[in-house]
Design a protein around this motif. Structure first.
Motif, PDB file in Angstrom:
ATOM      1  N   THR A 141      22.601  44.882  41.382  1.00 37.27           N
ATOM      2  CA  THR A 141      23.295  44.266  40.174  1.00 37.27           C
ATOM      3  C   THR A 141      23.207  42.723  40.502  1.00 37.27           C
ATOM      4  OG1 THR A 141      25.276  43.935  38.523  1.00 37.27           O
ATOM      5  CG2 THR A 141      25.639  44.271  40.805  1.00 37.27           C
ATOM      6  N   GLN A 142      22.981  42.305  39.454  1.00 40.47           N
ATOM      7  CA  GLN A 142      23.084  40.487  39.538  1.00 40.47           C
ATOM      8  C   GLN A 142      24.480  40.024  39.230  1.00 40.47           C
ATOM      9  OE1 GLN A 142      20.428  38.884  40.644  1.00 40.47           O
ATOM     10  NE2 GLN A 142      19.408  40.950  40.627  1.00 40.47           N
ATOM     11  N   GLN A 143      25.241  40.811  38.927  1.00 42.82           N
ATOM     12  CA  GLN A 143      26.775  40.627  38.684  1.00 42.82           C
ATOM     13  C   GLN A 143      27.434  40.198  39.867  1.00 42.82           C
ATOM     14  OE1 GLN A 143      27.928  44.183  36.274  1.00 42.82           O
ATOM     15  NE2 GLN A 143      29.319  42.743  35.487  1.00 42.82           N
ATOM     16  N   VAL A 144      28.292  38.978  39.753  1.00 40.84           N
ATOM     17  CA  VAL A 144      29.005  38.675  40.874  1.00 40.84           C
ATOM     18  C   VAL A 144      30.566  38.977  40.501  1.00 40.84           C
ATOM     19  CG1 VAL A 144      29.883  36.770  42.155  1.00 40.84           C
ATOM     20  CG2 VAL A 144      27.238  36.746  41.380  1.00 40.84           C
ATOM     21  N   PRO A 145      31.304  39.700  41.064  1.00 39.91           N
ATOM     22  CA  PRO A 145      32.528  40.000  40.666  1.00 39.91           C
ATOM     23  C   PRO A 145      33.484  38.820  40.591  1.00 39.91           C
ATOM     24  CG  PRO A 145      31.837  41.562  42.823  1.00 39.91           C
ATOM     25  CD  PRO A 145      30.814  40.267  42.410  1.00 39.91           C
ATOM     26  N   ILE A 146      34.110  38.626  39.645  1.00 38.36           N
ATOM     27  CA  ILE A 146      34.914  37.459  39.434  1.00 38.36           C
ATOM     28  C   ILE A 146      36.166  37.574  40.446  1.00 38.36           C
ATOM     29  CG2 ILE A 146      36.531  36.345  37.722  1.00 38.36           C
ATOM     30  CD1 ILE A 146      34.381  37.557  35.568  1.00 38.36           C
ATOM     31  N   ARG A 147      36.775  38.725  40.734  1.00 37.50           N
ATOM     32  CA  ARG A 147      37.810  38.719  41.281  1.00 37.50           C
ATOM     33  C   ARG A 147      37.570  39.411  42.649  1.00 37.50           C
ATOM     34  NH1 ARG A 147      43.126  42.400  39.782  1.00 37.50           N
ATOM     35  NH2 ARG A 147      44.491  41.398  41.200  1.00 37.50           N
ATOM     36  N   GLU A 148      38.256  38.989  43.569  1.00 36.80           N
ATOM     37  CA  GLU A 148      37.866  39.544  44.963  1.00 36.80           C
ATOM     38  C   GLU A 148      38.706  40.904  45.137  1.00 36.80           C
ATOM     39  OE1 GLU A 148      36.606  37.609  48.780  1.00 36.80           O
ATOM     40  OE2 GLU A 148      37.815  35.985  47.663  1.00 36.80           O
ATOM     41  N   VAL A 149      38.030  42.055  45.479  1.00 36.06           N
ATOM     42  CA  VAL A 149      38.667  43.288  45.616  1.00 36.06           C
ATOM     43  C   VAL A 149      38.232  43.660  46.749  1.00 36.06           C
ATOM     44  CG1 VAL A 149      39.353  45.554  44.651  1.00 36.06           C
ATOM     45  CG2 VAL A 149      39.170  43.604  43.119  1.00 36.06           C
ATOM     46  N   TYR A 150      38.905  44.530  47.748  1.00 37.44           N
ATOM     47  CA  TYR A 150      38.560  45.198  49.023  1.00 37.44           C
ATOM     48  C   TYR A 150      39.460  46.655  48.684  1.00 37.44           C
ATOM     49  CZ  TYR A 150      37.109  40.853  51.049  1.00 37.44           C
ATOM     50  OH  TYR A 150      36.260  39.727  51.309  1.00 37.44           O
ATOM     51  N   LEU A 151      38.588  47.477  49.504  1.00 35.02           N
ATOM     52  CA  LEU A 151      39.035  48.879  49.680  1.00 35.02           C
ATOM     53  C   LEU A 151      39.627  49.165  50.894  1.00 35.02           C
ATOM     54  CD1 LEU A 151      35.949  50.599  47.789  1.00 35.02           C
ATOM     55  CD2 LEU A 151      38.400  49.865  46.728  1.00 35.02           C
ATOM     56  N   THR A 152      40.660  50.028  50.923  1.00 31.54           N
ATOM     57  CA  THR A 152      41.291  50.281  52.239  1.00 31.54           C
ATOM     58  C   THR A 152      41.725  51.625  52.477  1.00 31.54           C
ATOM     59  OG1 THR A 152      43.144  49.505  53.701  1.00 31.54           O
ATOM     60  CG2 THR A 152      43.847  49.547  51.503  1.00 31.54           C
ATOM     61  N   SER A 153      41.719  52.007  53.662  1.00 35.65           N
ATOM     62  CA  SER A 153      42.425  53.277  53.988  1.00 35.65           C
ATOM     63  C   SER A 153      43.985  53.219  54.056  1.00 35.65           C
ATOM     64  CB  SER A 153      42.192  53.629  55.432  1.00 35.65           C
ATOM     65  OG  SER A 153      42.175  52.784  56.393  1.00 35.65           O
ATOM     66  N   GLY A 154      44.558  51.874  53.892  1.00 37.07           N
ATOM     67  CA  GLY A 154      46.028  51.580  53.805  1.00 37.07           C
ATOM     68  C   GLY A 154      46.600  51.535  52.350  1.00 37.07           C
ATOM     69  N   ARG A 155      47.887  50.945  52.419  1.00 40.70           N
ATOM     70  CA  ARG A 155      48.303  51.319  51.001  1.00 40.70           C
ATOM     71  C   ARG A 155      47.630  49.818  50.212  1.00 40.70           C
ATOM     72  NH1 ARG A 155      51.790  46.899  51.270  1.00 40.70           N
ATOM     73  NH2 ARG A 155      52.346  46.108  53.325  1.00 40.70           N
ATOM     74  N   THR A 156      47.685  50.128  48.908  1.00 37.20           N
ATOM     75  CA  THR A 156      47.366  48.921  48.022  1.00 37.20           C
ATOM     76  C   THR A 156      48.420  47.848  47.996  1.00 37.20           C
ATOM     77  OG1 THR A 156      46.308  50.781  46.337  1.00 37.20           O
ATOM     78  CG2 THR A 156      47.048  48.462  45.506  1.00 37.20           C
ATOM     79  N   ARG A 157      47.793  46.546  48.034  1.00 34.90           N
ATOM     80  CA  ARG A 157      48.757  45.623  47.948  1.00 34.90           C
ATOM     81  C   ARG A 157      48.091  44.313  47.619  1.00 34.90           C
ATOM     82  NH1 ARG A 157      47.014  47.290  52.670  1.00 34.90           N
ATOM     83  NH2 ARG A 157      46.612  46.050  54.554  1.00 34.90           N
ATOM     84  N   LYS A 158      48.503  43.296  46.968  1.00 42.78           N
ATOM     85  CA  LYS A 158      47.830  41.984  46.577  1.00 42.78           C
ATOM     86  C   LYS A 158      48.196  40.843  47.860  1.00 42.78           C
ATOM     87  CE  LYS A 158      48.264  42.849  41.792  1.00 42.78           C
ATOM     88  NZ  LYS A 158      49.121  42.761  40.574  1.00 42.78           N
ATOM     89  N   LEU A 159      47.193  40.296  48.171  1.00 37.82           N
ATOM     90  CA  LEU A 159      47.271  39.199  49.010  1.00 37.82           C
ATOM     91  C   LEU A 159      47.382  37.835  48.387  1.00 37.82           C
ATOM     92  CD1 LEU A 159      44.858  40.263  51.902  1.00 37.82           C
ATOM     93  CD2 LEU A 159      47.331  40.688  51.779  1.00 37.82           C
ATOM     94  N   GLN A 160      47.873  36.923  48.537  1.00 32.35           N
ATOM     95  CA  GLN A 160      48.166  35.602  48.052  1.00 32.35           C
ATOM     96  C   GLN A 160      47.362  34.637  49.178  1.00 32.35           C
ATOM     97  OE1 GLN A 160      49.172  35.444  44.814  1.00 32.35           O
ATOM     98  NE2 GLN A 160      48.181  33.575  44.865  1.00 32.35           N
ATOM     99  N   ILE A 161      46.242  34.051  48.790  1.00 31.94           N
ATOM    100  CA  ILE A 161      45.494  33.300  49.899  1.00 31.94           C
ATOM    101  C   ILE A 161      45.095  31.880  48.962  1.00 31.94           C
ATOM    102  CG2 ILE A 161      43.564  33.051  51.191  1.00 31.94           C
ATOM    103  CD1 ILE A 161      43.521  35.918  51.801  1.00 31.94           C
TER     104      ILE A 161
END
Length: 198
Positions: A100-120
């Protein structure tokens, strides 16, 4: 400066860029409230950045001033710190593999751990819990292909697989084909069809 704050700052500065430290690591030096207070004070002063609950990192000082560490370095450090697998989301994976040529607007990662939001700095990064099959092949290209296919979905999987077969190194295509028993039915079927084409 007494030994607790000094130990926290020394440890923070000894870590590589994006290295994560937690208040729990310093409980041997003082009470929980004293440790939390020291971390809170450093965060207010900008000497530490709070990236998630119980996770801090040191800003990077350069000749242009202070900045937040690169998000991918913080993510990698958090993964090691918590013993998790953390990989880029399927949209990023599809972009990386040229599907795809689409560039994601929001950075999202997948994890084996719990879902959480990081503030950077001023951006929010979502680290989302993913099923085991999405992470089974880890960061290798075959794993990136699995996440890209999951994002693309059943409707376009077949044409994407034809492209992947041409672009992935033979060993990565083989790993993808061998992993299909652990993948959802629609994906396993699509991979099987492409593999059967000889």
């Amino acid at each position: 400066m007494n030994s607790l704050p000094k130990a926290i700052l020394q440890h923070a500065r000894s870590l590589p860029e994006g290295g994560v430290l937690s208040p729990k690591e310093f409980l041997h030096l003082g009470s929980r409230s004293a440790v939390d207070q020291a971390f809170s004070r450093f965060a207010k002063q900008g000497k530490l950045l709070r990236v998630a609950r119980g996770a801090y990192t040191a800003p990077v000082n350069s000749r242009f001033g202070s900045r937040a560490p690169a998000p991918e370095k913080i993510i990698q450090s958090l993964a090691e710190h918590n013993g998790e697998v953390v990989v880029p989301h399927g949209a990023s994976a599809a972009n990386t593999l040229g599907l795809t040529q689409q560039v994601p607007i929001r950075e999202v990662y997948l994890t084996s751990g719990r879902t959480r939001k990081l503030q950077i700095d001023h951006s929010e990064i979502l680290v989302k819990h993913a099923p085991r099959w999405m992470l089974a092949l880890g960061e290798r290209q075959a794993g990136t292909a699995v996440r890209a296919l999951a994002w693309i979905g059943p409707a376009f999987a077949q044409q994407s697989l034809a492209s992947l077969r041409r672009t992935l190194p033979a060993a990565e295509w083989q790993a993808l084909a061998l992993a299909r028993a652990a993948l959802p039915g629609w994906m396993a079927q699509a991979i099987g069809k492409e593999a059967a084409r000889g």
